[in-house]
Design an enzyme around this catalytic site. Structure first.
Site, PDB file in Angstrom:
ATOM      1  N   ARG A 154     -14.536   2.581   1.832  1.00  0.00           N
ATOM      2  CA  ARG A 154     -14.243   1.183   1.480  1.00  0.00           C
ATOM      3  C   ARG A 154     -15.574   0.460   1.390  1.00  0.00           C
ATOM      4  O   ARG A 154     -16.313   0.372   2.366  1.00  0.00           O
ATOM      5  CB  ARG A 154     -13.347   0.530   2.542  1.00  0.00           C
ATOM      6  CG  ARG A 154     -13.227  -0.976   2.369  1.00  0.00           C
ATOM      7  CD  ARG A 154     -12.142  -1.598   3.201  1.00  0.00           C
ATOM      8  NE  ARG A 154     -10.832  -1.268   2.693  1.00  0.00           N
ATOM      9  CZ  ARG A 154      -9.717  -1.967   2.957  1.00  0.00           C
ATOM     10  NH1 ARG A 154      -9.781  -3.054   3.709  1.00  0.00           N
ATOM     11  NH2 ARG A 154      -8.549  -1.617   2.458  1.00  0.00           N
ATOM     12  N   HIS A 165      -8.135  -0.743  -5.950  1.00  0.00           N
ATOM     13  CA  HIS A 165      -7.525  -0.369  -4.670  1.00  0.00           C
ATOM     14  C   HIS A 165      -6.401   0.630  -4.989  1.00  0.00           C
ATOM     15  O   HIS A 165      -5.217   0.334  -4.850  1.00  0.00           O
ATOM     16  CB  HIS A 165      -6.992  -1.623  -3.967  1.00  0.00           C
ATOM     17  CG  HIS A 165      -6.725  -1.456  -2.505  1.00  0.00           C
ATOM     18  ND1 HIS A 165      -6.942  -0.276  -1.834  1.00  0.00           N
ATOM     19  CD2 HIS A 165      -6.249  -2.329  -1.568  1.00  0.00           C
ATOM     20  CE1 HIS A 165      -6.619  -0.436  -0.549  1.00  0.00           C
ATOM     21  NE2 HIS A 165      -6.198  -1.666  -0.366  1.00  0.00           N
ATOM     22  N   GLN A 214      -3.562   1.559  -2.480  1.00  0.00           N
ATOM     23  CA  GLN A 214      -2.593   0.472  -2.353  1.00  0.00           C
ATOM     24  C   GLN A 214      -1.551   0.578  -3.469  1.00  0.00           C
ATOM     25  O   GLN A 214      -0.347   0.455  -3.227  1.00  0.00           O
ATOM     26  CB  GLN A 214      -3.331  -0.877  -2.436  1.00  0.00           C
ATOM     27  CG  GLN A 214      -2.430  -2.076  -2.337  1.00  0.00           C
ATOM     28  CD  GLN A 214      -1.842  -2.253  -0.954  1.00  0.00           C
ATOM     29  OE1 GLN A 214      -2.553  -2.293   0.022  1.00  0.00           O
ATOM     30  NE2 GLN A 214      -0.529  -2.373  -0.856  1.00  0.00           N
ATOM     31  N   ASP A 243      -1.635 -11.528  -4.010  1.00  0.00           N
ATOM     32  CA  ASP A 243      -2.707 -11.117  -3.084  1.00  0.00           C
ATOM     33  C   ASP A 243      -3.551 -12.359  -2.814  1.00  0.00           C
ATOM     34  O   ASP A 243      -3.411 -13.384  -3.493  1.00  0.00           O
ATOM     35  CB  ASP A 243      -3.530  -9.996  -3.749  1.00  0.00           C
ATOM     36  CG  ASP A 243      -4.660  -9.473  -2.852  1.00  0.00           C
ATOM     37  OD1 ASP A 243      -4.590  -9.659  -1.619  1.00  0.00           O
ATOM     38  OD2 ASP A 243      -5.623  -8.883  -3.392  1.00  0.00           O
ATOM     39  N   CYS A 295       0.053  -7.077  -0.631  1.00  0.00           N
ATOM     40  CA  CYS A 295      -0.649  -5.939  -0.016  1.00  0.00           C
ATOM     41  C   CYS A 295      -1.051  -6.220   1.424  1.00  0.00           C
ATOM     42  O   CYS A 295      -1.307  -5.287   2.171  1.00  0.00           O
ATOM     43  CB  CYS A 295      -1.868  -5.578  -0.851  1.00  0.00           C
ATOM     44  SG  CYS A 295      -3.024  -6.927  -1.046  1.00  0.00           S
ATOM     45  N   ARG A 341       1.957   2.773   2.765  1.00  0.00           N
ATOM     46  CA  ARG A 341       0.563   3.215   2.695  1.00  0.00           C
ATOM     47  C   ARG A 341       0.435   4.585   3.353  1.00  0.00           C
ATOM     48  O   ARG A 341      -0.266   5.472   2.868  1.00  0.00           O
ATOM     49  CB  ARG A 341      -0.360   2.205   3.416  1.00  0.00           C
ATOM     50  CG  ARG A 341      -0.398   0.802   2.818  1.00  0.00           C
ATOM     51  CD  ARG A 341      -1.006   0.797   1.439  1.00  0.00           C
ATOM     52  NE  ARG A 341      -2.319   1.430   1.405  1.00  0.00           N
ATOM     53  CZ  ARG A 341      -3.457   0.810   1.755  1.00  0.00           C
ATOM     54  NH1 ARG A 341      -3.447  -0.453   2.095  1.00  0.00           N
ATOM     55  NH2 ARG A 341      -4.618   1.457   1.703  1.00  0.00           N
TER      56      ARG A 341
HETATM   57  N1  NVA Z   1      -8.080  -8.280  -2.750  1.00  0.00           N
HETATM   58  C1  NVA Z   1      -8.166  -8.121  -1.321  1.00  0.00           C
HETATM   59  C2  NVA Z   1      -7.323  -6.984  -0.875  1.00  0.00           C
HETATM   60  C3  NVA Z   1      -7.323  -6.748   0.602  1.00  0.00           C
HETATM   61  C4  NVA Z   1      -6.492  -5.561   0.994  1.00  0.00           C
HETATM   62  C5  NVA Z   1      -9.613  -7.913  -0.924  1.00  0.00           C
HETATM   63  O1  NVA Z   1     -10.322  -7.186  -1.614  1.00  0.00           O
HETATM   64  O2  NVA Z   1     -10.034  -8.510   0.066  1.00  0.00           O
HETATM   65  N1   CP Z   2      -3.816  -3.812   2.185  1.00  0.00           N
HETATM   66  C1   CP Z   2      -4.900  -3.347   2.815  1.00  0.00           C
HETATM   67  O1   CP Z   2      -5.702  -2.595   2.255  1.00  0.00           O
HETATM   68  O2   CP Z   2      -5.025  -3.768   4.097  1.00  0.00           O
HETATM   69  P1   CP Z   2      -6.293  -3.552   5.018  1.00  0.00           P
HETATM   70  O3   CP Z   2      -7.408  -4.387   4.453  1.00  0.00           O
HETATM   71  O4   CP Z   2      -5.854  -4.033   6.366  1.00  0.00           O
HETATM   72  O5   CP Z   2      -6.663  -2.102   5.016  1.00  0.00           O
END
Ligand code: NVA
Ligand code: CP
Length: 320
Positions: free
Chosen positions: A112, A139, A142, A237, A277, A305
């Site tokens: 990540r 993602h 997801q 989101d 999400c 997930r």
């Molecule tokens: N779009 C959000 C998703 C978090 C799971 C982010 O990147 O922070």
């Molecule tokens: N939806 C998601 O990826 O959640 P986290 O950021 O908690 O992993």
């Protein structure tokens, strides 16, 4: 070790990277969802025999971190938390060295980070599968869980989703991009609605439309009601993703009128399900009522997930 012979299209994904939703083909994506549903229902059990997954997370995570850890444990493997702040990555050790060294210790890496380019760099240097656990661009794990949730709502098989319309309202971000690409592969119409200036990437839109050709439509609209009208699934989101904290106030102004609330839900198909999400900000991108209402599948989606990633790991790390 159980084999994946019941899911023949998945054999081609063995040992591969999963950096984008488009790294799996249409049939492979459908079979990943079938495998996920079978694992969830206990119709299939897979043992990866002590394989090890490394997690390199440069951003916060609850769901992704925990679901990967539990998924690996359920497959008989283990997970190693390689948070950059406790490894030499945080002190600047190059990706080229880190990726080659870690490839000698672990069997896969879930990463990540911010730039998709950094993820590609890891994949280039690693000799083991690299999985996108969220970047600024995509993602994809997801999206697998999201479409598994749609599949459950619409009949239980990937074919039951084909022709349905998923409306995503909000920022044209990483989550939106993977929904577009994965939806295109599954034959789900994806409508992205957001204010001017927050559209999805033109490149991802073109790629999604190319994948969707003849199967479904991927569209972008700039009116919330037009976005959700008649849709079978509604998704939103956060307006400010991780790394965009400084833009939060401006984004809250720009997204005014785009809250996924009961009024907007009333414009969709009466059986439409509501997805997010998570994490969610009630009163901003989604109302408390939409989150907790009878249409919400948000917590099933979070659970999925685990099942979707179990299917992915079983596929990428499949036994010979
Ligand atoms: N779009 C959000 C998703 C978090 C799971 C982010 O990147 O922070
Ligand atoms: N939806 C998601 O990826 O959640 P986290 O950021 O908690 O992993």
């Amino acid at each position: 070790m159980a084999t994946l012979s019941a899911y023949p299209a998945l054999a081609e994904l063995k040992g591969k990277d999963f950096l984008s939703s488009a790294d799996a083909g249409a049939e492979q994506t459908a079979q990943l969802l079938r495998l996920a549903a079978d694992l969830k229902a206990g119709r299939r059990s897979i043992d990866l025999g002590g394989r090890m997954l490394g997690l390199i997370f440069s951003k916060a995570s609850t769901r992704t971190r925990v679901s990967f850890t539990v998924a690996m444990a359920r497959l008989g493997g283990q997970t190693l938390d390689l948070n950059p702040s406790v490894t030499q990555v945080g002190r600047g050790e190059p990706v080229a060295d880190t990726a080659r060294v870690l490839s000698r210790y672990v069997n896969a890496l879930a990463i990540r980070t911010f730039a998709q380019e950094e993820l590609r760099d890891y994949a280039h240097w690693a000799s083991i599968p690299v999985i996108n656990a969220l970047t600024d661009l995509e993602h994809p794990c997801q999206a697998l869980a999201d479409y598994l949730t749609l599949q459950e709502a619409f009949g239980g098989s990937p074919d039951d989703m084909a022709g349905a319309t998923l409306a995503y309202v909000g920022d044209g971000n990483n989550v939106a991009h993977s929904l577009m690409l994965c939806g295109a592969l599954l034959g789900v119409n994806v409508r992205i609605g957001g204010p001017v200036g927050y559209e999805p990437s033109a490149e991802v839109l073109a790629q999604s439309r190319h994948l969707a050709a003849g199967r479904c439509e991927i569209s972008v609209v700039q009116d919330p009601v037009a976005a959700v009208r008649g849709a079978h699934a509604l998704y939103t989101d956060v307006w400010a993703s991780m790394g965009q904290e400084e833009e939060k106030a401006k984004r809250e102004r720009d997204f005014s009128g785009w809250c996924l609330d009961e009024e907007l839900i009333a414009e969709a198909d009466p059986r439409a399900i509501v997805l997010h999400c998570l994490p969610a900000y009630r009163g901003l991108e989604i109302s408390a009522g939409a989150m907790e209402g009878s249409s919400s599948r948000i917590f099933d989606q979070a659970e999925n997930r685990l099942h979707a990633q179990q299917a992915l790991l079983a596929t990428l790390l499949a036994a010979d």
